[in-house]
Design a protein around this motif. Structure first.
Motif, PDB file in Angstrom:
ATOM      1  N   ILE A  14      -5.270 -19.264 -11.389  1.00 47.89           N
ATOM      2  CA  ILE A  14      -5.944 -18.394 -10.423  1.00 47.89           C
ATOM      3  C   ILE A  14      -7.429 -18.291 -10.751  1.00 47.89           C
ATOM      4  N   THR A  15      -7.770 -18.178 -12.000  1.00 43.82           N
ATOM      5  CA  THR A  15      -9.172 -18.103 -12.423  1.00 43.82           C
ATOM      6  C   THR A  15      -9.921 -19.375 -12.047  1.00 43.82           C
ATOM      7  N   THR A  19     -12.959 -19.619  -9.341  1.00 42.81           N
ATOM      8  CA  THR A  19     -14.245 -20.166  -9.789  1.00 42.81           C
ATOM      9  C   THR A  19     -14.680 -21.321  -8.891  1.00 42.81           C
ATOM     10  N   ALA A  20     -13.739 -22.212  -8.576  1.00 39.74           N
ATOM     11  CA  ALA A  20     -14.064 -23.345  -7.704  1.00 39.74           C
ATOM     12  C   ALA A  20     -14.491 -22.862  -6.318  1.00 39.74           C
ATOM     13  N   TYR A  25     -18.771 -21.932  -2.342  1.00 39.36           N
ATOM     14  CA  TYR A  25     -19.443 -20.996  -1.451  1.00 39.36           C
ATOM     15  C   TYR A  25     -20.945 -20.936  -1.748  1.00 39.36           C
ATOM     16  N   LEU A  26     -21.310 -20.841  -3.017  1.00 41.84           N
ATOM     17  CA  LEU A  26     -22.725 -20.761  -3.392  1.00 41.84           C
ATOM     18  C   LEU A  26     -23.475 -22.045  -3.070  1.00 41.84           C
ATOM     19  N   SER A  27     -22.829 -23.178  -3.274  1.00 34.02           N
ATOM     20  CA  SER A  27     -23.501 -24.441  -2.944  1.00 34.02           C
ATOM     21  C   SER A  27     -23.693 -24.579  -1.441  1.00 34.02           C
TER      22      SER A  27
END
Length: 141
Positions: A14-15, A19-20, A25-27
């Motif tokens: 899940i972590t 994270t992925a 999303y940020l990219s």
């Protein structure tokens, strides 16, 4: 012991997934900012061409009365208006409507050139390519 081991795997999985997803999303946000900057740079060039053409038309109109210049002036005003709307779409990051406004701008430039105007930033083969690209984009969205 096995239950704890299994729960650790689930927590790690899940972590990793979260994270992925956050990285993706940020990219995507960064890419949209880059698109916005590139689109504004392109439209700034078009805005400069419009201002130059407005200056040329004003000088020609002051030198004498030419009825065809009024039609050309109206066509250039329409190009300027569509460019404003296109830039507003870029500012608000409304990427869904972006191709429609770009297409309207290109059709306005074509109309202006058909009335005898010149548009230094977009003419000839470059205009044909831009027109084909926007038609393709509008058809597919």
């Amino acid at each position: 012991m096995k239950k704890i081991w299994r729960s650790r795997k689930i927590v790690v999985l899940i972590t990793l997934l979260l994270t992925a997803k956050i990285v993706l999303y940020l990219s995507n946000l960064e890419a949209q900012e880059n698109w916005k900057e590139e689109a504004f740079a392109q439209t700034d060039e078009y805005r400069s061409s419009i201002q130059l053409e407005e200056k040329r038309l004003k000088e020609k109109m002051e030198s004498g009365t030419h009825p065809d210049l009024e039609v050309r002036q109206e066509a250039l005003s329409e190009v300027s208006r569509t460019l404003y709307e296109w830039r507003n779409t870029i500012y608000h990051k409304n990427w869904k409507d972006y191709p429609k406004f770009e297409q309207a701008f290109i059709h306005g430039v074509r109309n202006y050139q058909d009335h005898g105007g010149t548009f230094d930033s977009l003419e000839g083969l470059e205009l044909d390519i831009a027109e084909a690209k926007t038609e393709w984009m509008v058809d597919r969205l």
